[in-house]
Design an enzyme around this catalytic site. Structure first.
Site, PDB file in Angstrom:
ATOM      1  N   ARG A   7       2.373   3.308  11.699  1.00 43.92           N
ATOM      2  CA  ARG A   7       2.854   3.111  10.317  1.00 43.92           C
ATOM      3  C   ARG A   7       3.959   4.083   9.934  1.00 43.92           C
ATOM      4  O   ARG A   7       4.775   3.815   9.073  1.00 43.92           O
ATOM      5  CB  ARG A   7       1.706   3.289   9.309  1.00 43.92           C
ATOM      6  CG  ARG A   7       0.604   2.258   9.402  1.00 43.92           C
ATOM      7  CD  ARG A   7      -0.287   2.348   8.164  1.00 43.92           C
ATOM      8  NE  ARG A   7      -1.565   1.676   8.305  1.00 43.92           N
ATOM      9  CZ  ARG A   7      -1.773   0.383   8.109  1.00 43.92           C
ATOM     10  NH1 ARG A   7      -0.767  -0.394   7.764  1.00 43.92           N
ATOM     11  NH2 ARG A   7      -2.973  -0.138   8.251  1.00 43.92           N
ATOM     12  N   ASP A  17       2.370 -13.484   7.745  1.00 41.45           N
ATOM     13  CA  ASP A  17       2.205 -14.093   9.074  1.00 41.45           C
ATOM     14  C   ASP A  17       1.690 -15.525   8.870  1.00 41.45           C
ATOM     15  O   ASP A  17       2.464 -16.415   8.549  1.00 41.45           O
ATOM     16  CB  ASP A  17       1.245 -13.186   9.858  1.00 41.45           C
ATOM     17  CG  ASP A  17       1.088 -13.556  11.320  1.00 41.45           C
ATOM     18  OD1 ASP A  17       2.102 -13.815  11.978  1.00 41.45           O
ATOM     19  OD2 ASP A  17      -0.044 -13.576  11.822  1.00 41.45           O
ATOM     20  N   GLY A  63      -0.065  -1.522   4.350  1.00 46.31           N
ATOM     21  CA  GLY A  63       1.181  -1.842   5.043  1.00 46.31           C
ATOM     22  C   GLY A  63       2.451  -1.721   4.224  1.00 46.31           C
ATOM     23  O   GLY A  63       3.511  -1.419   4.756  1.00 46.31           O
ATOM     24  N   ASP A 117       1.126  -1.530  11.351  1.00 48.05           N
ATOM     25  CA  ASP A 117       0.314  -0.779  12.316  1.00 48.05           C
ATOM     26  C   ASP A 117      -0.225  -1.644  13.445  1.00 48.05           C
ATOM     27  O   ASP A 117      -0.327  -2.870  13.328  1.00 48.05           O
ATOM     28  CB  ASP A 117      -0.898  -0.174  11.601  1.00 48.05           C
ATOM     29  CG  ASP A 117      -1.909  -1.249  11.200  1.00 48.05           C
ATOM     30  OD1 ASP A 117      -1.533  -2.170  10.453  1.00 48.05           O
ATOM     31  OD2 ASP A 117      -3.065  -1.194  11.660  1.00 48.05           O
ATOM     32  N   GLU A 177       4.872  -7.113   0.006  1.00 40.24           N
ATOM     33  CA  GLU A 177       4.081  -7.162   1.246  1.00 40.24           C
ATOM     34  C   GLU A 177       4.903  -6.651   2.424  1.00 40.24           C
ATOM     35  O   GLU A 177       6.121  -6.753   2.424  1.00 40.24           O
ATOM     36  CB  GLU A 177       3.693  -8.610   1.539  1.00 40.24           C
ATOM     37  CG  GLU A 177       2.237  -8.951   1.509  1.00 40.24           C
ATOM     38  CD  GLU A 177       1.293  -8.162   2.404  1.00 40.24           C
ATOM     39  OE1 GLU A 177       1.599  -7.040   2.850  1.00 40.24           O
ATOM     40  OE2 GLU A 177       0.214  -8.692   2.658  1.00 40.24           O
ATOM     41  N   ASP A 178       4.227  -6.144   3.432  1.00 40.58           N
ATOM     42  CA  ASP A 178       4.934  -5.741   4.644  1.00 40.58           C
ATOM     43  C   ASP A 178       5.293  -6.955   5.492  1.00 40.58           C
ATOM     44  O   ASP A 178       6.403  -7.085   5.977  1.00 40.58           O
ATOM     45  CB  ASP A 178       4.107  -4.733   5.470  1.00 40.58           C
ATOM     46  CG  ASP A 178       2.691  -5.219   5.777  1.00 40.58           C
ATOM     47  OD1 ASP A 178       2.265  -6.265   5.239  1.00 40.58           O
ATOM     48  OD2 ASP A 178       1.988  -4.534   6.549  1.00 40.58           O
ATOM     49  N   PHE A 217       4.476  -9.333  17.900  1.00 43.20           N
ATOM     50  CA  PHE A 217       3.719  -8.320  17.168  1.00 43.20           C
ATOM     51  C   PHE A 217       4.546  -7.041  17.045  1.00 43.20           C
ATOM     52  O   PHE A 217       4.973  -6.471  18.034  1.00 43.20           O
ATOM     53  CB  PHE A 217       2.386  -8.034  17.858  1.00 43.20           C
ATOM     54  CG  PHE A 217       1.483  -7.185  17.009  1.00 43.20           C
ATOM     55  CD1 PHE A 217       0.709  -7.769  16.007  1.00 43.20           C
ATOM     56  CD2 PHE A 217       1.437  -5.812  17.175  1.00 43.20           C
ATOM     57  CE1 PHE A 217      -0.102  -6.991  15.192  1.00 43.20           C
ATOM     58  CE2 PHE A 217       0.622  -5.027  16.360  1.00 43.20           C
ATOM     59  CZ  PHE A 217      -0.149  -5.625  15.373  1.00 43.20           C
ATOM     60  N   LYS A 273       7.172 -14.531   9.269  1.00 44.19           N
ATOM     61  CA  LYS A 273       7.131 -15.218  10.568  1.00 44.19           C
ATOM     62  C   LYS A 273       7.066 -16.726  10.318  1.00 44.19           C
ATOM     63  O   LYS A 273       5.977 -17.278  10.158  1.00 44.19           O
ATOM     64  CB  LYS A 273       5.890 -14.783  11.366  1.00 44.19           C
ATOM     65  CG  LYS A 273       5.897 -13.335  11.846  1.00 44.19           C
ATOM     66  CD  LYS A 273       4.653 -13.052  12.700  1.00 44.19           C
ATOM     67  CE  LYS A 273       4.603 -11.619  13.195  1.00 44.19           C
ATOM     68  NZ  LYS A 273       3.345 -11.294  13.896  1.00 44.19           N
TER      69      LYS A 273
HETATM   70  P1  IMP Z   1      -1.661 -13.256   7.577  1.00 41.48           P
HETATM   71  O1  IMP Z   1      -2.866 -13.264   6.671  1.00 41.48           O
HETATM   72  O2  IMP Z   1      -1.864 -14.041   8.829  1.00 41.48           O
HETATM   73  O3  IMP Z   1      -0.381 -13.617   6.863  1.00 41.48           O
HETATM   74  O4  IMP Z   1      -1.524 -11.801   8.134  1.00 41.48           O
HETATM   75  C1  IMP Z   1      -1.185 -10.807   7.322  1.00 41.48           C
HETATM   76  C2  IMP Z   1      -1.604  -9.463   7.813  1.00 41.48           C
HETATM   77  O5  IMP Z   1      -1.760  -9.376   9.241  1.00 41.48           O
HETATM   78  C3  IMP Z   1      -0.481  -8.540   7.463  1.00 41.48           C
HETATM   79  O6  IMP Z   1      -0.609  -8.065   6.145  1.00 41.48           O
HETATM   80  C4  IMP Z   1      -0.611  -7.484   8.511  1.00 41.48           C
HETATM   81  O7  IMP Z   1      -1.567  -6.540   8.101  1.00 41.48           O
HETATM   82  C5  IMP Z   1      -1.139  -8.219   9.718  1.00 41.48           C
HETATM   83  N1  IMP Z   1      -0.031  -8.584  10.637  1.00 41.48           N
HETATM   84  C6  IMP Z   1       0.464  -9.809  10.886  1.00 41.48           C
HETATM   85  N2  IMP Z   1       1.462  -9.763  11.789  1.00 41.48           N
HETATM   86  C7  IMP Z   1       1.601  -8.462  12.120  1.00 41.48           C
HETATM   87  C8  IMP Z   1       2.496  -7.751  13.018  1.00 41.48           C
HETATM   88  O8  IMP Z   1       3.368  -8.299  13.713  1.00 41.48           O
HETATM   89  N3  IMP Z   1       2.321  -6.400  13.075  1.00 41.48           N
HETATM   90  C9  IMP Z   1       1.392  -5.737  12.340  1.00 41.48           C
HETATM   91  N4  IMP Z   1       0.549  -6.351  11.484  1.00 41.48           N
HETATM   92  C10 IMP Z   1       0.656  -7.709  11.377  1.00 41.48           C
HETATM   93 MG    MG Z   2      -0.762  -5.959   5.370  1.00 46.95          MG
END
Ligand code: IMP
Ligand code: MG
Length: 185
Positions: A174, A112, A54, A168, A108-109, A161, A140
């Site tokens: 992407r 969440d 990402g 992606d 990081e992209d 999302f 977020k």
């Molecule tokens: P976390 O572990 O819940 O913080 O989620 C992180 C990963 O979920 C990110 O690195 C993304 O790959 C994916 N992700 C979370 N939210 C989104 C979104 O809105 N669009 C695309 N990928 C997301």
């Molecule tokens: Mg990611």
């Protein structure tokens, strides 16, 4: 730019145009440049560590705006179901750089819930860096469930999302230079 795009079974509409992303990346790069100008001593070279897949596009744009001598590398986080109480095991793939005693900036992209970043932070600890900070293109606040600091956040969004600029939906989207958000239809 296209107003809407179809990826797999969902339709997405444009939400953040590329020029707004660029301004947000500028702001965060200015903060990093100021902070690390003080922090980095003679002979010290901070390491930017991008999280694949990402972060590839954000990393590329951010690095063009970083003004101190630095190195960059990428890691990938592998999560798979396995044994153990949580049923989840994660590991770092590709960390070849010597991290011990270095200032590390994770790129990081999106953060969440913070679950994947927490795994990454834990794996990095074992390599004894001098400091670790996180720079993320998107954060977020409504979804974040952890306590670690996410110091540099280019943009904050709601619990929606999004795709584009490295992010992606099942591997599609992407390549877009603008950010798109999923719609209800
Ligand atoms: P976390 O572990 O819940 O913080 O989620 C992180 C990963 O979920 C990110 O690195 C993304 O790959 C994916 N992700 C979370 N939210 C989104 C979104 O809105 N669009 C695309 N990928 C997301
Ligand atoms: Mg990611």
């Amino acid at each position: 730019m296209k107003k809407t795009v179809k990826l797999h079974d969902r339709t997405f509409r444009v939400m953040i145009p590329a020029d707004e992303l660029d301004r947000a990346i500028d702001r965060v790069a200015t903060l990093i440049n100021a902070d690390y100008a003080d922090k980095v001593g003679e002979g010290e070279t901070p390491l930017f560590l991008g999280v694949l897949n990402g972060a590839f596009m954000f990393m590329s744009e951010l690095m063009k705006k970083v003004e101190f001598n630095c190195e960059l590398s990428f890691v990938k986080l592998a999560s798979y179901s396995g044994m153990g109480s949580t049923g989840k095991v994660s590991e770092l793939i590709g960390l070849r750089n010597n991290v011990e005693g270095r200032h590390v900036i994770i790129v990081e992209d999106i953060v969440d819930t913070g679950e994947s970043m927490e795994h990454l932070l834990r794996s990095l600890e074992g390599h004894k860096p001098a400091s670790v900070e996180i720079v993320t293109l998107f954060f977020k606040p409504g979804a974040f469930k952890k306590n670690f600091p996410v110091k540099y956040r280019a943009l904050e969004i709601g619990n929606e999302f999004i795709v584009g600029f490295g992010l992606d939906y099942n591997e599609l989207g992407r390549n877009f230079k603008d950010i798109y958000v999923v719609t209800n239809n």
